[in-house]
Design an enzyme around this catalytic site. Sequence first.
Site, PDB file in Angstrom:
ATOM      1  N   LYS A  22       0.800  -1.205   0.068  1.00 18.53           N
ATOM      2  CA  LYS A  22      -0.140   0.091   0.024  1.00 18.53           C
ATOM      3  C   LYS A  22       0.943   1.235   0.012  1.00 18.53           C
ATOM      4  O   LYS A  22       0.639   2.189  -0.662  1.00 18.53           O
ATOM      5  CB  LYS A  22      -0.899  -0.034   1.199  1.00 18.53           C
ATOM      6  CG  LYS A  22      -1.439   1.413   1.582  1.00 18.53           C
ATOM      7  CD  LYS A  22      -2.392   1.413   2.771  1.00 18.53           C
ATOM      8  CE  LYS A  22      -1.885   1.847   4.115  1.00 18.53           C
ATOM      9  NZ  LYS A  22      -1.873   3.129   4.099  1.00 18.53           N
ATOM     10  N   ASN A  23       1.833   1.440   0.819  1.00 18.11           N
ATOM     11  CA  ASN A  23       2.657   2.754   1.069  1.00 18.11           C
ATOM     12  C   ASN A  23       3.518   2.753  -0.308  1.00 18.11           C
ATOM     13  O   ASN A  23       4.017   4.127  -0.272  1.00 18.11           O
ATOM     14  CB  ASN A  23       3.187   2.626   2.481  1.00 18.11           C
ATOM     15  CG  ASN A  23       2.204   2.905   3.648  1.00 18.11           C
ATOM     16  OD1 ASN A  23       0.942   3.276   3.266  1.00 18.11           O
ATOM     17  ND2 ASN A  23       2.518   2.650   4.666  1.00 18.11           N
ATOM     18  N   CYS A 117      -5.249   8.202   8.901  1.00 21.23           N
ATOM     19  CA  CYS A 117      -5.425   7.818  10.364  1.00 21.23           C
ATOM     20  C   CYS A 117      -5.134   8.829  11.287  1.00 21.23           C
ATOM     21  O   CYS A 117      -3.908   9.624  11.108  1.00 21.23           O
ATOM     22  CB  CYS A 117      -4.557   6.520  10.865  1.00 21.23           C
ATOM     23  SG  CYS A 117      -5.133   5.100   9.746  1.00 21.23           S
ATOM     24  N   ARG A 122      -0.246  15.473  13.109  1.00 21.11           N
ATOM     25  CA  ARG A 122       0.827  14.816  12.162  1.00 21.11           C
ATOM     26  C   ARG A 122       1.117  15.956  11.302  1.00 21.11           C
ATOM     27  O   ARG A 122       0.698  16.434  10.242  1.00 21.11           O
ATOM     28  CB  ARG A 122      -0.183  13.843  11.206  1.00 21.11           C
ATOM     29  CG  ARG A 122      -0.420  12.579  12.044  1.00 21.11           C
ATOM     30  CD  ARG A 122      -1.141  11.811  11.202  1.00 21.11           C
ATOM     31  NE  ARG A 122      -0.202  10.887   9.961  1.00 21.11           N
ATOM     32  CZ  ARG A 122      -0.530   9.779   9.586  1.00 21.11           C
ATOM     33  NH1 ARG A 122      -1.919   9.481   9.559  1.00 21.11           N
ATOM     34  NH2 ARG A 122       0.093   9.326   8.636  1.00 21.11           N
ATOM     35  N   ASP A 306       3.640   0.530  12.422  1.00 17.44           N
ATOM     36  CA  ASP A 306       2.337  -0.269  11.568  1.00 17.44           C
ATOM     37  C   ASP A 306       2.121  -1.715  12.091  1.00 17.44           C
ATOM     38  O   ASP A 306       1.163  -2.081  11.682  1.00 17.44           O
ATOM     39  CB  ASP A 306       2.483  -0.068  10.288  1.00 17.44           C
ATOM     40  CG  ASP A 306       2.491   1.467   9.559  1.00 17.44           C
ATOM     41  OD1 ASP A 306       2.067   2.112  10.395  1.00 17.44           O
ATOM     42  OD2 ASP A 306       2.727   1.708   8.432  1.00 17.44           O
ATOM     43  N   ARG A 398      -8.999   0.327   3.814  1.00 15.09           N
ATOM     44  CA  ARG A 398      -8.281   1.055   3.216  1.00 15.09           C
ATOM     45  C   ARG A 398      -6.984   0.403   3.054  1.00 15.09           C
ATOM     46  O   ARG A 398      -6.126   1.133   1.803  1.00 15.09           O
ATOM     47  CB  ARG A 398      -7.926   2.180   4.056  1.00 15.09           C
ATOM     48  CG  ARG A 398      -8.958   3.592   4.120  1.00 15.09           C
ATOM     49  CD  ARG A 398      -8.577   4.657   4.841  1.00 15.09           C
ATOM     50  NE  ARG A 398      -7.175   4.800   4.653  1.00 15.09           N
ATOM     51  CZ  ARG A 398      -6.245   5.073   5.677  1.00 15.09           C
ATOM     52  NH1 ARG A 398      -6.537   5.272   6.798  1.00 15.09           N
ATOM     53  NH2 ARG A 398      -4.980   5.469   5.460  1.00 15.09           N
TER      54      ARG A 398
HETATM   55  N1  EPU Z   1       6.742  14.306  11.464  1.00  4.48           N
HETATM   56  C1  EPU Z   1       6.938  15.811  11.584  1.00  4.48           C
HETATM   57  N2  EPU Z   1       6.822  16.614  10.671  1.00  4.48           N
HETATM   58  C2  EPU Z   1       6.732  16.156   9.385  1.00  4.48           C
HETATM   59  C3  EPU Z   1       6.324  14.887   8.998  1.00  4.48           C
HETATM   60  C4  EPU Z   1       6.360  13.966  10.107  1.00  4.48           C
HETATM   61  O1  EPU Z   1       7.198  16.191  12.823  1.00  4.48           O
HETATM   62  O2  EPU Z   1       6.581  17.140   8.593  1.00  4.48           O
HETATM   63  C5  EPU Z   1       6.627  13.447  12.296  1.00  4.48           C
HETATM   64  C6  EPU Z   1       5.231  12.638  12.536  1.00  4.48           C
HETATM   65  O3  EPU Z   1       4.382  13.422  13.421  1.00  4.48           O
HETATM   66  C7  EPU Z   1       5.829  11.339  13.325  1.00  4.48           C
HETATM   67  C8  EPU Z   1       7.141  11.059  12.464  1.00  4.48           C
HETATM   68  O4  EPU Z   1       7.651  12.102  12.274  1.00  4.48           O
HETATM   69  O5  EPU Z   1       6.002  11.425  14.601  1.00  4.48           O
HETATM   70  C9  EPU Z   1       6.982  10.066  11.467  1.00  4.48           C
HETATM   71  O6  EPU Z   1       6.076  10.475  10.577  1.00  4.48           O
HETATM   72  P1  EPU Z   1       6.221  10.151   8.778  1.00  4.48           P
HETATM   73  O7  EPU Z   1       6.229  11.448   8.127  1.00  4.48           O
HETATM   74  O8  EPU Z   1       7.406   8.992   8.669  1.00  4.48           O
HETATM   75  O9  EPU Z   1       4.802   9.340   8.563  1.00  4.48           O
HETATM   76  P2  EPU Z   1       3.809   9.287   7.388  1.00  4.48           P
HETATM   77  O10 EPU Z   1       4.687   9.516   6.170  1.00  4.48           O
HETATM   78  O11 EPU Z   1       2.747  10.549   7.638  1.00  4.48           O
HETATM   79  C10 EPU Z   1       3.839   6.901   6.857  1.00  4.48           C
HETATM   80  C11 EPU Z   1       3.026   5.836   6.486  1.00  4.48           C
HETATM   81  C12 EPU Z   1       2.413   5.218   8.115  1.00  4.48           C
HETATM   82  C13 EPU Z   1       3.538   4.962   8.929  1.00  4.48           C
HETATM   83  C14 EPU Z   1       4.537   6.001   8.985  1.00  4.48           C
HETATM   84  C15 EPU Z   1       5.617   5.633   9.783  1.00  4.48           C
HETATM   85  C16 EPU Z   1       2.190   6.094   4.406  1.00  4.48           C
HETATM   86  C17 EPU Z   1       0.993   6.829   3.611  1.00  4.48           C
HETATM   87  N3  EPU Z   1       1.742   6.247   5.792  1.00  4.48           N
HETATM   88  O12 EPU Z   1       3.331   8.037   7.437  1.00  4.48           O
HETATM   89  O13 EPU Z   1       1.593   4.265   7.617  1.00  4.48           O
HETATM   90  O14 EPU Z   1       3.019   4.753  10.173  1.00  4.48           O
HETATM   91  O15 EPU Z   1       4.932   6.311   7.627  1.00  4.48           O
HETATM   92  O16 EPU Z   1       6.277   4.430   9.341  1.00  4.48           O
HETATM   93  O17 EPU Z   1       3.133   5.711   3.855  1.00  4.48           O
HETATM   94  C18 EPU Z   1      -0.364   2.888   8.062  1.00  4.48           C
HETATM   95  O18 EPU Z   1       0.055   2.304   6.816  1.00  4.48           O
HETATM   96  O19 EPU Z   1      -1.099   2.403   8.668  1.00  4.48           O
HETATM   97  C19 EPU Z   1       0.147   4.187   8.333  1.00  4.48           C
HETATM   98  C20 EPU Z   1      -0.361   5.040   9.172  1.00  4.48           C
END
Ligand code: EPU
Length: 424
Positions: A22-23, A117, A122, A306, A398
């Site tokens: 998915k990701n 989620c 975020r 995850d 999803r």
């Molecule tokens: N963060 C910041 N600033 C930013 C971006 C992130 O402070 O600009 C912080 C977040 O608050 C968090 C940490 O950095 O504490 C990690 O966030 P990340 O950006 O890595 O997460 P994401 O890209 O929003 C993806 C996956 C999530 C998964 C996370 C961590 C996708 C679409 N989503 O989210 O997947 O939990 O990486 O591995 O790729 C899921 O599939 O169930 C899911 C939630």
Amino acid sequence: MDIFVVEGGRRLEGSITVGGAKNAAVAIIPAAILSGDICRIENLPTISDVSVISQILVQLGAKVTQISDSVIEIDAREVNCTQVSQELARNMRASYYMLGALLGRFSRAKVPMPGGCYFGVRPIDQHLKGFEALGAKTGLRDGVISLTAPDGLKGARIQLDVVSVGATINLMLGAVRAEGLTIIERAAREPHIVDLANFLNSMGADVRGAGTETIKIRGVKEMHGTTYSIIPDQIEAGTYMIAAAATGGDVMIQNIIPKHMESISRKLVEMGAEVYEYDDAIRVTRSGPLRACNVLTMPHPGFPTDMQPQMAVLMSIAEGVSTITEGVWENRFQYVSELVKLGVDAEVQGRVATFRGVERLKGAHVKATDLRGGAAMVIAALISEGETTIREIYHIERGYEQLIDKLVAVGAAIHRRTVPNDYE
Ligand code: EPU
């Protein structure tokens, strides 16, 4: 509304084939518009997040043709709009990858704040900081993020303050078409970052170092179409590995990359399951008792956040006291109060959840609080005595393709039922 109804207490036995990640899919589909050509993407999971991100491309003017369940063709030649609609953007987190992709191709983008989620705040500050370093002006008005780079994007050295999967992906999408060299430091190293880099390179980009903490991208003027097959879903695979161990079953999980599963396999063995690795499959079986363990979630190659809700279910029936320390998200334990309804003995304090193993769980009415929390409810229901109903299953759909079919094929008793909206 639809709910899942699960009759627990059956051992899972047989084989499950995992779908595409998915990701990776939700990053690679937006990336396809960088070329202004035709891209064929294979091994896509059949999940609602993939349909939503494809609809976003259609809304922007791309032609998306479904070739088969897991294959689409994206013709991005006619993309003529750089603003994503509110309605589509708020359905998923990954809608914000249109920022990097549109910026890379057209030097401008407008994307409403994304959904996804809820795990506490975020923020997207790292995405914006990176886009600004590449020369874009950023703005936020009425909940819409806007980016413009009238003079084009220029390569830059960007050090992320936190390891962020989303920011790493978004900046890769912008930088592949920027002028000159971009270096992303403290980059995320997840398997889907490597998959995206491979996809971009197959379109003519020059991305090196993906999978390490420093990614170097030399911008190119042109990118072309490609045919690309997405990697298997690490988290879907891990979810079925845990379901096998939880039910004391014996399941061969096919179409996976065992290397991606190492942190999960290690914990399962520590807890008393047996894990056998093959070239592209893993067999998980368990006959003895489960032992308590401690898990700290971290960015890859650490234990994936995850997978923590699913691990919590195993811990809840393991002998002794286990803990999960959440090292990525501010608040990812909403699902715990639902597990408690099934008889789980748990306590959450800040970023740490403690589970005291109990002998058995008992069916109840629960809900999916988010995607992986929902997967945990399914596993918990499989090992609970009697019937469990799970509401708000759209979270689960999803990210898990054909969940019911896959589980029924290995012996689970789970089906979907339509009930009135006020069903309790
Ligand atoms: N963060 C910041 N600033 C930013 C971006 C992130 O402070 O600009 C912080 C977040 O608050 C968090 C940490 O950095 O504490 C990690 O966030 P990340 O950006 O890595 O997460 P994401 O890209 O929003 C993806 C996956 C999530 C998964 C996370 C961590 C996708 C679409 N989503 O989210 O997947 O939990 O990486 O591995 O790729 C899921 O599939 O169930 C899911 C939630």
